[in-house]
Scaffold this motif. Structure first.
Motif, PDB file in Angstrom:
ATOM      1  N   PRO A  33     -25.829   2.732  -8.645  1.00 21.28           N
ATOM      2  CA  PRO A  33     -25.748   3.752  -7.597  1.00 21.28           C
ATOM      3  C   PRO A  33     -24.794   4.889  -7.950  1.00 21.28           C
ATOM      4  CG  PRO A  33     -24.682   1.742  -6.865  1.00 21.28           C
ATOM      5  CD  PRO A  33     -25.396   1.423  -8.146  1.00 21.28           C
ATOM      6  N   VAL A  34     -23.743   4.587  -8.694  1.00 17.41           N
ATOM      7  CA  VAL A  34     -22.835   5.652  -9.130  1.00 17.41           C
ATOM      8  C   VAL A  34     -23.592   6.637 -10.024  1.00 17.41           C
ATOM      9  CG1 VAL A  34     -20.789   6.151 -10.533  1.00 17.41           C
ATOM     10  CG2 VAL A  34     -20.745   4.262  -8.894  1.00 17.41           C
ATOM     11  N   THR A  35     -24.378   6.111 -10.944  1.00 21.94           N
ATOM     12  CA  THR A  35     -25.189   6.961 -11.813  1.00 21.94           C
ATOM     13  C   THR A  35     -26.203   7.749 -10.999  1.00 21.94           C
ATOM     14  OG1 THR A  35     -24.938   5.397 -13.638  1.00 21.94           O
ATOM     15  CG2 THR A  35     -26.739   6.975 -13.799  1.00 21.94           C
ATOM     16  N   ALA A  36     -26.823   7.120 -10.028  1.00 24.12           N
ATOM     17  CA  ALA A  36     -27.800   7.815  -9.191  1.00 24.12           C
ATOM     18  C   ALA A  36     -27.135   8.954  -8.413  1.00 24.12           C
ATOM     19  CB  ALA A  36     -28.484   6.832  -8.237  1.00 24.12           C
ATOM     20  N   LEU A  37     -25.921   8.729  -7.926  1.00 24.95           N
ATOM     21  CA  LEU A  37     -25.189   9.798  -7.227  1.00 24.95           C
ATOM     22  C   LEU A  37     -24.877  10.949  -8.178  1.00 24.95           C
ATOM     23  CD1 LEU A  37     -22.799   7.651  -5.020  1.00 24.95           C
ATOM     24  CD2 LEU A  37     -24.709   9.073  -4.230  1.00 24.95           C
ATOM     25  N   CYS A  38     -24.494  10.629  -9.391  1.00 29.92           N
ATOM     26  CA  CYS A  38     -24.247  11.673 -10.391  1.00 29.92           C
ATOM     27  C   CYS A  38     -25.530  12.428 -10.722  1.00 29.92           C
ATOM     28  CB  CYS A  38     -23.626  11.069 -11.653  1.00 29.92           C
ATOM     29  SG  CYS A  38     -21.955  10.449 -11.398  1.00 29.92           S
ATOM     30  N   TRP A  39     -26.649  11.709 -10.767  1.00 29.34           N
ATOM     31  CA  TRP A  39     -27.940  12.353 -11.031  1.00 29.34           C
ATOM     32  C   TRP A  39     -28.275  13.337  -9.907  1.00 29.34           C
ATOM     33  CZ3 TRP A  39     -30.882  12.807 -15.170  1.00 29.34           C
ATOM     34  CH2 TRP A  39     -32.169  13.307 -15.015  1.00 29.34           C
ATOM     35  N   ILE A  40     -27.932  12.960  -8.674  1.00 36.02           N
ATOM     36  CA  ILE A  40     -28.155  13.864  -7.539  1.00 36.02           C
ATOM     37  C   ILE A  40     -27.401  15.170  -7.762  1.00 36.02           C
ATOM     38  CG2 ILE A  40     -27.641  14.207  -5.082  1.00 36.02           C
ATOM     39  CD1 ILE A  40     -28.277  11.166  -4.738  1.00 36.02           C
ATOM     40  N   LEU A  41     -26.146  15.081  -8.173  1.00 33.66           N
ATOM     41  CA  LEU A  41     -25.364  16.288  -8.445  1.00 33.66           C
ATOM     42  C   LEU A  41     -25.994  17.121  -9.560  1.00 33.66           C
ATOM     43  CD1 LEU A  41     -21.738  14.851  -8.239  1.00 33.66           C
ATOM     44  CD2 LEU A  41     -22.958  16.227  -6.531  1.00 33.66           C
ATOM     45  N   LEU A  42     -26.469  16.447 -10.581  1.00 32.30           N
ATOM     46  CA  LEU A  42     -27.128  17.138 -11.689  1.00 32.30           C
ATOM     47  C   LEU A  42     -28.385  17.864 -11.197  1.00 32.30           C
ATOM     48  CD1 LEU A  42     -26.756  17.451 -14.777  1.00 32.30           C
ATOM     49  CD2 LEU A  42     -28.344  15.555 -15.033  1.00 32.30           C
ATOM     50  N   MET A  43     -29.134  17.224 -10.318  1.00 34.14           N
ATOM     51  CA  MET A  43     -30.353  17.840  -9.795  1.00 34.14           C
ATOM     52  C   MET A  43     -30.048  19.020  -8.879  1.00 34.14           C
ATOM     53  SD  MET A  43     -32.933  16.554 -11.240  1.00 34.14           S
ATOM     54  CE  MET A  43     -31.863  16.514 -12.668  1.00 34.14           C
ATOM     55  N   VAL A  44     -28.952  18.955  -8.150  1.00 32.67           N
ATOM     56  CA  VAL A  44     -28.556  20.103  -7.324  1.00 32.67           C
ATOM     57  C   VAL A  44     -28.292  21.304  -8.230  1.00 32.67           C
ATOM     58  CG1 VAL A  44     -26.740  21.010  -5.815  1.00 32.67           C
ATOM     59  CG2 VAL A  44     -27.697  18.739  -5.390  1.00 32.67           C
ATOM     60  N   GLY A  45     -27.594  21.072  -9.328  1.00 32.60           N
ATOM     61  CA  GLY A  45     -27.357  22.148 -10.288  1.00 32.60           C
ATOM     62  C   GLY A  45     -28.643  22.651 -10.915  1.00 32.60           C
ATOM     63  N   ALA A  46     -29.544  21.727 -11.240  1.00 31.64           N
ATOM     64  CA  ALA A  46     -30.828  22.123 -11.826  1.00 31.64           C
ATOM     65  C   ALA A  46     -31.646  22.945 -10.824  1.00 31.64           C
ATOM     66  CB  ALA A  46     -31.609  20.888 -12.258  1.00 31.64           C
ATOM     67  N   MET A  47     -31.627  22.540  -9.564  1.00 33.77           N
ATOM     68  CA  MET A  47     -32.380  23.276  -8.546  1.00 33.77           C
ATOM     69  C   MET A  47     -31.816  24.684  -8.375  1.00 33.77           C
ATOM     70  SD  MET A  47     -33.365  20.429  -5.650  1.00 33.77           S
ATOM     71  CE  MET A  47     -31.697  20.251  -5.107  1.00 33.77           C
ATOM     72  N   ALA A  48     -30.496  24.804  -8.374  1.00 26.76           N
ATOM     73  CA  ALA A  48     -29.873  26.125  -8.244  1.00 26.76           C
ATOM     74  C   ALA A  48     -30.222  27.004  -9.435  1.00 26.76           C
ATOM     75  CB  ALA A  48     -28.362  25.973  -8.114  1.00 26.76           C
ATOM     76  N   THR A  49     -30.203  26.429 -10.618  1.00 27.13           N
ATOM     77  CA  THR A  49     -30.528  27.191 -11.830  1.00 27.13           C
ATOM     78  C   THR A  49     -31.975  27.651 -11.816  1.00 27.13           C
ATOM     79  OG1 THR A  49     -28.862  25.985 -13.108  1.00 27.13           O
ATOM     80  CG2 THR A  49     -30.617  27.068 -14.346  1.00 27.13           C
ATOM     81  N   HIS A  50     -32.880  26.750 -11.508  1.00 32.53           N
ATOM     82  CA  HIS A  50     -34.301  27.122 -11.492  1.00 32.53           C
ATOM     83  C   HIS A  50     -34.623  28.060 -10.331  1.00 32.53           C
ATOM     84  CE1 HIS A  50     -35.360  24.716 -14.894  1.00 32.53           C
ATOM     85  NE2 HIS A  50     -34.897  23.611 -14.331  1.00 32.53           N
ATOM     86  N   ALA A  51     -33.937  27.919  -9.215  1.00 29.89           N
ATOM     87  CA  ALA A  51     -34.149  28.835  -8.089  1.00 29.89           C
ATOM     88  C   ALA A  51     -33.704  30.242  -8.472  1.00 29.89           C
ATOM     89  CB  ALA A  51     -33.398  28.357  -6.859  1.00 29.89           C
ATOM     90  N   ARG A  52     -32.580  30.328  -9.180  1.00 32.42           N
ATOM     91  CA  ARG A  52     -32.083  31.633  -9.627  1.00 32.42           C
ATOM     92  C   ARG A  52     -33.090  32.320 -10.550  1.00 32.42           C
ATOM     93  NH1 ARG A  52     -28.860  31.788 -13.905  1.00 32.42           N
ATOM     94  NH2 ARG A  52     -28.083  29.704 -13.487  1.00 32.42           N
ATOM     95  N   LEU A  53     -33.851  31.525 -11.307  1.00 30.12           N
ATOM     96  CA  LEU A  53     -34.856  32.069 -12.225  1.00 30.12           C
ATOM     97  C   LEU A  53     -36.252  32.152 -11.580  1.00 30.12           C
ATOM     98  CD1 LEU A  53     -33.749  30.157 -15.442  1.00 30.12           C
ATOM     99  CD2 LEU A  53     -33.369  32.569 -14.902  1.00 30.12           C
ATOM    100  N   ASN A  54     -36.316  31.935 -10.262  1.00 29.94           N
ATOM    101  CA  ASN A  54     -37.580  31.989  -9.513  1.00 29.94           C
ATOM    102  C   ASN A  54     -38.629  31.028 -10.066  1.00 29.94           C
ATOM    103  OD1 ASN A  54     -36.734  33.991  -7.648  1.00 29.94           O
ATOM    104  ND2 ASN A  54     -37.001  35.532  -9.246  1.00 29.94           N
ATOM    105  N   GLN A  55     -38.210  29.817 -10.397  1.00 25.50           N
ATOM    106  CA  GLN A  55     -39.116  28.784 -10.910  1.00 25.50           C
ATOM    107  C   GLN A  55     -39.292  27.729  -9.825  1.00 25.50           C
ATOM    108  OE1 GLN A  55     -36.760  27.833 -14.387  1.00 25.50           O
ATOM    109  NE2 GLN A  55     -38.005  29.174 -15.676  1.00 25.50           N
TER     110      GLN A  55
END
Length: 120
Positions: free
Chosen positions: A76-98
């Motif tokens: 679960p600790v890894t899964a929580l870290c993955w959530i944070l990683l995905m938030v960053g990925a979503m922000a990055t892809h949103a900024r690039l209109n993907q």
């Protein structure tokens, strides 16, 4: 429920593994030329490699602790870290209109949240 948690973690682990291997070993110029990898052109190569290493660790952390019975709390600790990683990925892809890639990251985030909650 136990089986569903294993399935969710087993779906996320290959995603993390492929992403980690790609970011760790594919040249940055080649990554930047691929759809979804455009962001790598604007960041230091060390950051791309570091994210690759984090994803490789996530691939192991989502499955191995529970499979081996060694520190299963790391799943679960890894899964929580993955959530944070995905938030960053979503922000990055949103900024690039993907928007399609943002939607894919939302699915990965939801799977990770299910694993984190289910394993806690």
């Amino acid at each position: 429920m136990h089986l569903a948690l294993w399935i969710a973690a087993s779906l996320l682990a290959p995603v993390a593994l492929v992403g980690g291997l790609t970011k760790s070993f594919v040249p940055r110029a080649r990554l930047a030329a691929q759809h979804g990898g455009e962001w790598t052109a604007n960041v230091p190569p060390g950051l791309v490699k570091a994210l690759g290493a984090v994803e490789l660790l996530a691939a192991a952390g989502l499955v191995l602790p529970a499979a081996l019975g060694i520190a299963p709390v790391m799943v679960p600790v890894t899964a929580l870290c993955w959530i944070l990683l995905m938030v960053g990925a979503m922000a990055t892809h949103a900024r690039l209109n993907q928007s399609k890639l943002v939607a894919v990251n939302v699915v990965y985030l939801a799977l990770a949240a299910f694993v984190a909650i289910g394993r806690l």
